[in-house]
Design an enzyme around this catalytic site. Structure first.
Site, short mmCIF file in Angstrom:
data_model
loop_
_atom_site.label_atom_id
_atom_site.label_comp_id
_atom_site.label_asym_id
_atom_site.label_seq_id
_atom_site.Cartn_x
_atom_site.Cartn_y
_atom_site.Cartn_z
CD1 TRP A 45 51.54 -31.84 12.30
CD2 TRP A 45 50.90 -32.80 14.31
NE1 TRP A 45 50.35 -32.25 12.58
CE2 TRP A 45 49.77 -32.75 13.68
CE3 TRP A 45 50.84 -32.96 15.75
CZ2 TRP A 45 48.61 -33.09 14.00
CZ3 TRP A 45 49.61 -33.50 16.37
CH2 TRP A 45 48.39 -33.47 15.32
CG MET A 46 53.18 -37.81 10.19
SD MET A 46 53.91 -39.16 9.92
CE MET A 46 53.25 -40.31 11.08
CG ASP A 48 45.64 -36.02 6.85
OD1 ASP A 48 45.62 -36.03 7.96
OD2 ASP A 48 45.16 -35.47 6.01
CD GLN A 64 49.19 -32.48 4.95
OE1 GLN A 64 48.44 -31.44 5.58
NE2 GLN A 64 49.73 -32.45 3.99
CD1 TRP A 72 47.89 -30.08 11.45
CD2 TRP A 72 47.77 -27.83 11.40
NE1 TRP A 72 47.43 -29.71 10.04
CE2 TRP A 72 47.37 -28.28 10.10
CE3 TRP A 72 47.42 -26.57 11.76
CZ2 TRP A 72 47.07 -27.54 9.09
CZ3 TRP A 72 47.21 -25.55 10.70
CH2 TRP A 72 47.08 -26.19 9.47
CB SER A 105 46.11 -34.42 2.47
OG SER A 105 46.59 -34.69 3.84
NE ARG A 178 40.50 -30.67 4.40
CZ ARG A 178 39.65 -29.93 4.91
NH1 ARG A 178 39.30 -28.42 4.60
NH2 ARG A 178 38.72 -30.40 5.97
CD GLU A 230 39.04 -33.53 7.14
OE1 GLU A 230 39.47 -32.19 7.33
OE2 GLU A 230 39.43 -34.31 8.01
CD1 TRP A 317 41.46 -34.82 12.31
CD2 TRP A 317 42.99 -33.66 13.16
NE1 TRP A 317 42.69 -34.61 11.47
CE2 TRP A 317 43.48 -33.70 11.75
CE3 TRP A 317 43.70 -32.93 14.45
CZ2 TRP A 317 44.58 -33.24 11.58
CZ3 TRP A 317 44.94 -32.23 13.81
CH2 TRP A 317 45.56 -32.41 12.32
C1 FRU Z 1 42.70 -34.51 7.64
C2 FRU Z 1 43.16 -33.06 7.02
C3 FRU Z 1 42.90 -32.87 5.72
C4 FRU Z 1 44.05 -31.65 5.44
C5 FRU Z 1 44.98 -31.88 6.41
C6 FRU Z 1 45.51 -30.65 6.73
O1 FRU Z 1 43.15 -34.83 8.68
O2 FRU Z 1 42.22 -32.36 7.84
O3 FRU Z 1 41.76 -32.76 5.23
O4 FRU Z 1 44.34 -31.81 3.94
O5 FRU Z 1 44.40 -32.85 7.43
O6 FRU Z 1 46.85 -31.18 7.47
#
Ligand code: FRU
Length: 519
Positions: A45-46, A48, A64, A72, A105, A178, A230, A317
């Site tokens: 999985w990947m 951001d 990520q 995820w 992130s 974040r 975000e 998402w």
């Molecule tokens: C955006 C997000 C960020 C967070 C990350 C977690 O896609 O929700 O806000 O840092 O993904 O994987």
């Protein structure tokens, strides 16, 4: 006798193991639906893109990453590098979760003046600033789940050490707090961080990347608030034809993008080292992109020649964890260059694929200029298929045209995908409703995706990149962008240029087969 049998069985198992591993290596990057000229991790999985920074001839891309599954999970920072933003080399995982939490992130910089003191032997350190997300606190229902932390590298990003004084920006009592983007602000001679704080952004400043103070907040009453904010990014861009610079603030938004789900809005304005001010009315929403598959994109720090290069996560998402790919999930968009453009409506961000993409051009075909009022099978005349293809089209519309024209991709399964322009509605569109597997999510292909045309005039331009299961449209020289995924049961094998409800005059048409970037 028994010993011999055991030996034979052991040898057989070893051999089988080697064969399976070799097979997996050979298949890697050639599985069904696997994009051939976009970055995706070898497996798992990947989401951001993170920590994008250019240093000593390498564009670093962290991301990520959950290395144990294709959904995820506990976040790490995966890592790859590129010399040209086209070919990528995978490197080992850079950051692992620790006692402070998962690694969400963030961004990275080169600390040229060693303000942090992490440099060694006169070498500038690389600094990564990311969000620590504590699952333990989340489970307890605490507010202070997310805190900002540092890690540094003294070996060109190959290994990273987390700072012992983490977190450097403790949570001030905001649940969603974040996605730190850090940059050096030359005018005020300080490091500045912009981060997402619920449905606004906050700015912090520091002399040394370790001690931070709150500067200001922006956005509570600005732009779109149809979802949580975000992954912000902020950078200056030159106003065309002048020495003036404007600041562009990107804010990813989940959900509420123009065609549904996650998307990216932006603001154009000024930043004085303390506060960002928006040049546009508070309720004006500007979208960086109209497709459904470009989210959480940010830009490279320290890119050569002051270029502003962007890359996004090519998913949404609404369905990201369900898309039918294995053993990996998600790719990134192509690297894109951002610039400002003066338009009758004000300054707007323009997006173009990086020029290096031309490196992948292989066989080329010029479509003869002509008037089209039905369908022209381009695969037949060019011998090119739309799985790894770049297309440039310039079309002149008759006055008061009601034409709907574009490209249609098809395969032997009767599946089709259309992308084009609707002159009646004056908008570009992408229709993946019959483009293959959409069963995995009711959200994936429920309607046609549209993007308003922002140019005037009768000459419409489309520049497109088709990979195995994706399309990127840069319309009217990058004024309108649309990125979409599709999952045909078999690769699309033909491409046609069609016109319905009127005719079009093809002024220019060029196609190129594109090389893949994976061996
Ligand atoms: C955006 C997000 C960020 C967070 C990350 C977690 O896609 O929700 O806000 O840092 O993904 O994987």
């Amino acid at each position: 006798m028994y010993k011999n049998v055991r030996l034979v069985v052991t040898l057989f198992c070893l051999l089988l193991g080697v064969v399976i591993q070799l097979q997996a290596q050979q298949n890697a990057y050639h599985e069904k639906q696997r994009l051939q000229f976009h970055f995706s991790p070898p497996a798992h999985w990947m989401n951001d893109p993170n920590g994008m920074v250019y240093y000593e001839g390498e564009y670093h891309l962290f991301y990520q990453y959950y290395p144990n599954d294709i959904i995820w999970g506990p976040m790490h920072w995966g890592h790859a590098v590129s010399k040209d933003l086209v070919y990528w080399k995978n490197l080992p995982i850079a950051l692992y979760p620790d006692s402070l939490g998962l690694i969400f992130s963030g961004s990275a910089v080169v600390d040229w003046k060693n303000t942090s003191g992490f440099g060694k032997n006169g070498q500038a350190p690389m600094l990564a600033m990311f969000t620590h997300h504590s699952m333990e606190k989340e489970k307890k229902g605490s507010i202070d789940v997310e805190n900002q932390s540092l890690a540094y590298s003294n070996d060109r990003g190959r290994t990273w050490t987390k700072y012992t004084g983490n977190p450097v920006i403790p949570n001030p009592g905001i649940r969603d707090f974040r996605d730190t983007k850090v940059f050096w602000h030359e005018k005020s001679k300080q490091w500045v961080v912009v981060l997402a704080a619920q449905t606004q952004v906050q700015f912090y400043a520091s002399p040394n990347l370790k001690d931070w103070k709150l500067l200001s907040s922006f956005g509570a009453d600005q732009g779109s608030h149809s979802g949580v904010w975000e992954c912000p990014d902020m950078f200056p861009l030159q106003v065309p034809g002048s020495k003036e610079e404007k600041w562009v603030l990107l804010v990813s938004l989940n959900a509420g993008s123009p065609n549904g789900g996650s998307g990216t809005q932006y603001f154009v304005g000024n930043f004085d080292g303390k506060q960002f001010s928006n040049d546009n009315p508070a309720d004006k929403v500007l979208w960086l992109e109209y497709g459904r598959d470009n989210y959480a994109g940010v830009t490279w720090s320290n890119a050569p020649d002051g270029r502003r290069i962007f890359l996004g996560w090519m998913s949404n998402w609404e369905y990201a964890t369900k898309v039918p790919t294995t053993p990996w999930r998600s790719a990134n968009t192509l690297a894109r260059e951002l610039s400002l453009q003066t338009t009758p409506l004000g300054l707007r961000v323009n997006t173009q694929p990086v020029a290096n993409m031309k490196k992948l051009r292989e066989r080329s075909y010029s479509i003869p200029t002509q008037t089209i009022s039905s369908s022209l099978d381009l695969s037949k005349t060019s011998g090119l298929v739309p799985t790894q293809l770049e297309v440039e089209l310039e079309v002149k519309l008759p006055v008061d045209s009601k034409v709907n024209w574009g490209l249609e991709l098809r395969n032997g399964q009767g599946e089709k995908y259309r992308i084009g322009f609707d002159a009646v509605k004056n908008q570009f569109f992408s229709d993946r409703q019959q483009a293959g597997n959409a069963d995995f999510s009711a959200e994936f292909a429920k309607k046609i995706h549209v993007a308003p045309r922002e140019s005037q005039g009768r000459l419409v331009k489309m520049h497109l990149f088709f990979d195995v299961s994706s399309v990127e449209l840069f319309a009217d020289e990058g004024k309108v962008v649309l990125t979409d995924l599709f999952f045909p049961a078999q690769p699309f094998s033909s491409i046609a240029l069609y016109a319905e409800g009127g005719s079009i005059e093809l002024v220019k048409g060029q196609m190129w087969a594109l090389k893949g970037i994976w061996k």
